[in-house]
Design an enzyme around this catalytic site. Sequence first.
Site, PDB file in Angstrom:
ATOM      1  N   HIS A   1       0.831  -1.215   0.000  1.00  0.00           N
ATOM      2  CA  HIS A   1       0.000   0.000   0.000  1.00  0.00           C
ATOM      3  C   HIS A   1       0.863   1.263   0.000  1.00  0.00           C
ATOM      4  O   HIS A   1       2.026   1.250   0.390  1.00  0.00           O
ATOM      5  CB  HIS A   1      -0.901   0.000   1.247  1.00  0.00           C
ATOM      6  CG  HIS A   1      -0.122  -0.004   2.528  1.00  0.00           C
ATOM      7  ND1 HIS A   1       0.411   1.144   3.077  1.00  0.00           N
ATOM      8  CD2 HIS A   1       0.246  -1.014   3.341  1.00  0.00           C
ATOM      9  CE1 HIS A   1       1.063   0.838   4.187  1.00  0.00           C
ATOM     10  NE2 HIS A   1       0.987  -0.468   4.374  1.00  0.00           N
TER      11      HIS A   1
ATOM     12  N   ASN B   1       2.423   5.530   8.779  1.00  0.00           N
ATOM     13  CA  ASN B   1       3.777   5.490   8.202  1.00  0.00           C
ATOM     14  C   ASN B   1       4.373   6.893   8.322  1.00  0.00           C
ATOM     15  O   ASN B   1       5.520   7.075   8.715  1.00  0.00           O
ATOM     16  CB  ASN B   1       3.767   5.128   6.705  1.00  0.00           C
ATOM     17  CG  ASN B   1       3.364   3.693   6.423  1.00  0.00           C
ATOM     18  OD1 ASN B   1       2.688   3.424   5.424  1.00  0.00           O
ATOM     19  ND2 ASN B   1       3.769   2.762   7.266  1.00  0.00           N
TER      20      ASN B   1
ATOM     21  N   GLY C   1       0.730  -2.361  12.118  1.00  0.00           N
ATOM     22  CA  GLY C   1       0.208  -3.724  12.198  1.00  0.00           C
ATOM     23  C   GLY C   1      -1.219  -3.818  11.695  1.00  0.00           C
ATOM     24  O   GLY C   1      -1.536  -3.397  10.588  1.00  0.00           O
TER      25      GLY C   1
ATOM     26  N   ARG D   1      -6.002   0.677   3.899  1.00  0.00           N
ATOM     27  CA  ARG D   1      -4.864   1.221   3.152  1.00  0.00           C
ATOM     28  C   ARG D   1      -4.524   0.357   1.935  1.00  0.00           C
ATOM     29  O   ARG D   1      -4.119   0.868   0.896  1.00  0.00           O
ATOM     30  CB  ARG D   1      -3.648   1.453   4.069  1.00  0.00           C
ATOM     31  CG  ARG D   1      -3.130   0.236   4.832  1.00  0.00           C
ATOM     32  CD  ARG D   1      -2.151   0.706   5.910  1.00  0.00           C
ATOM     33  NE  ARG D   1      -1.453  -0.341   6.644  1.00  0.00           N
ATOM     34  CZ  ARG D   1      -1.905  -0.951   7.727  1.00  0.00           C
ATOM     35  NH1 ARG D   1      -3.113  -0.656   8.194  1.00  0.00           N
ATOM     36  NH2 ARG D   1      -1.168  -1.856   8.362  1.00  0.00           N
TER      37      ARG D   1
ATOM     38  N   GLU E   1      -1.532  -6.938   7.467  1.00  0.00           N
ATOM     39  CA  GLU E   1      -0.174  -6.732   7.987  1.00  0.00           C
ATOM     40  C   GLU E   1       0.045  -7.645   9.186  1.00  0.00           C
ATOM     41  O   GLU E   1      -0.932  -8.049   9.859  1.00  0.00           O
ATOM     42  CB  GLU E   1      -0.006  -5.255   8.378  1.00  0.00           C
ATOM     43  CG  GLU E   1       1.363  -4.863   8.918  1.00  0.00           C
ATOM     44  CD  GLU E   1       2.519  -5.253   8.005  1.00  0.00           C
ATOM     45  OE1 GLU E   1       2.726  -6.476   7.787  1.00  0.00           O
ATOM     46  OE2 GLU E   1       3.222  -4.348   7.540  1.00  0.00           O
TER      47      GLU E   1
ATOM     48  N   MET F   1       0.492  -8.766  12.793  1.00  0.00           N
ATOM     49  CA  MET F   1      -0.083  -8.153  13.984  1.00  0.00           C
ATOM     50  C   MET F   1       1.078  -7.783  14.904  1.00  0.00           C
ATOM     51  O   MET F   1       1.857  -8.648  15.289  1.00  0.00           O
ATOM     52  CB  MET F   1      -1.047  -9.148  14.651  1.00  0.00           C
ATOM     53  CG  MET F   1      -2.032  -8.498  15.595  1.00  0.00           C
ATOM     54  SD  MET F   1      -1.320  -8.254  17.195  1.00  0.00           S
ATOM     55  CE  MET F   1      -1.449  -9.912  17.863  1.00  0.00           C
TER      56      MET F   1
ATOM     57  N   HIS G   1       0.669  -5.662   2.404  1.00  0.00           N
ATOM     58  CA  HIS G   1       1.467  -4.909   3.380  1.00  0.00           C
ATOM     59  C   HIS G   1       2.937  -5.338   3.385  1.00  0.00           C
ATOM     60  O   HIS G   1       3.266  -6.439   2.925  1.00  0.00           O
ATOM     61  CB  HIS G   1       0.868  -5.128   4.766  1.00  0.00           C
ATOM     62  CG  HIS G   1      -0.572  -4.753   4.802  1.00  0.00           C
ATOM     63  ND1 HIS G   1      -1.020  -3.522   5.216  1.00  0.00           N
ATOM     64  CD2 HIS G   1      -1.676  -5.440   4.411  1.00  0.00           C
ATOM     65  CE1 HIS G   1      -2.336  -3.457   5.093  1.00  0.00           C
ATOM     66  NE2 HIS G   1      -2.755  -4.619   4.608  1.00  0.00           N
TER      67      HIS G   1
HETATM   68  O1  LIG Z   1       4.192  -0.578  11.239  1.00  0.00           O
HETATM   69  C1  LIG Z   1       3.974  -1.558  10.527  1.00  0.00           C
HETATM   70  O2  LIG Z   1       2.899  -2.175  10.527  1.00  0.00           O
HETATM   71  C2  LIG Z   1       5.054  -2.048   9.595  1.00  0.00           C
HETATM   72  C3  LIG Z   1       4.861  -1.576   8.194  1.00  0.00           C
HETATM   73  O3  LIG Z   1       4.748  -0.196   8.095  1.00  0.00           O
HETATM   74  O4  LIG Z   1       6.267  -1.583  10.063  1.00  0.00           O
HETATM   75  P1  LIG Z   1       7.659  -2.319   9.880  1.00  0.00           P
HETATM   76  O5  LIG Z   1       8.457  -1.477   8.932  1.00  0.00           O
HETATM   77  O6  LIG Z   1       8.228  -2.362  11.246  1.00  0.00           O
HETATM   78  O7  LIG Z   1       7.449  -3.694   9.358  1.00  0.00           O
END
Ligand SMILES: O=C(O)[C@@H](CO)OP(=O)(O)O
Length: 342
Positions: A97, A103, A110, A146, A200, A202, A270
């Site tokens: 996404h 972000n 998550g 997203r 994503e 969890m 994700h």
């Molecule tokens: O916050 C999150 O869900 C993920 C993706 O943005 O972060 P990370 O980069 O730690 O995998």
Amino acid sequence: MANAMLHQTVGTLQLHGSSGIHFQGGNNSVRLVPKGFKVEVGFCKRGICSSGEKKFSVIQASASQTYVFDPVLSPSNNGTHESLKKSNEAALILIRHGESLWNEKNLFTGCVDVPLTKKGVEEAIEAGKRISNIPVDMIFTSALIRAQMTAMLAMTQHRRKKVPIIMHNENEQARVWSQIHSEDTIKQSIPVIAAWQLNERMYGELQGLNKQETADRFGKEKVHEWRRSYDIPPPNGESLEMCAERAVAYFKDEIEPQLLSGKNVMIAAHGNSLRSIIMYLDKLTSQEVISLELSTGIPMLYIFKEGKFIRRGSPIAPTEAGVYAYTRKLAQYRQKLDEMLH
Ligand SMILES: O=C(O)[C@@H](CO)OP(=O)(O)O
């Protein structure tokens, strides 16, 4: 019997009392798994049938019934799993996404359902331009907004101008109330299947925490381990391995059969659910996956051919010649679009 399905419908299947097949849970699409490969059988009255249904079981004989089915997935197509693997080729587009509001704020997200930023919207549109000449027959997204926004925004740029339509199979009423009563309209549609399994990873007790502050508190290395290692879960969350257990299983059970039947598929999901799927596609080791990073809103193209996934990188622009030289089918599709639109 109506045969209005989004799948290409070219035949009927008669099941008789001796077939040993009994359907439960109303008259909609069912899935059964006979020896060796999958068969998808739809018998919705009218409208769009989709996969993903699990409200049935194969337990006993039933009365004669006619069903519409997708012959490429059927056992009566003289094809075996192996020959299907050889004969068909399909495009698979993966897209993480676009940038979300969390972000942007550098928060662990998550499974929290956060929408895109304006930049994320633009990234999704840009991604759509890059894949606007690549065929898309089916879209899978996570259940999170997203990923769904990204898929829909990307499709606004597609030259074929088919309409992506979210399938609502959560209950009988949702299914009936979202039926389409024109086969022509169905042909101009792309089914969008939203599946929580593509969500994503969890992130447990890290959800909503600032990534920088968490690194300052627990140490950079610990936080990197939580974020990128294969089998170390964040506190009360899922490791990548745990995320893979549902995301890769879903890919194998629901998406691979579509590719096998020649359908071109886009998946909008994700960072980590896609990392786990790419780990499977590219046969990465648990060591190698640590350094796999995905940017937001960048489409990645694979060709599924002869049962193998061939990574084709990221189309740079819709007109990039290289992408269409990958396979004759892609080149022909693009040419057809050119002819249609001129
Ligand atoms: O916050 C999150 O869900 C993920 C993706 O943005 O972060 P990370 O980069 O730690 O995998």
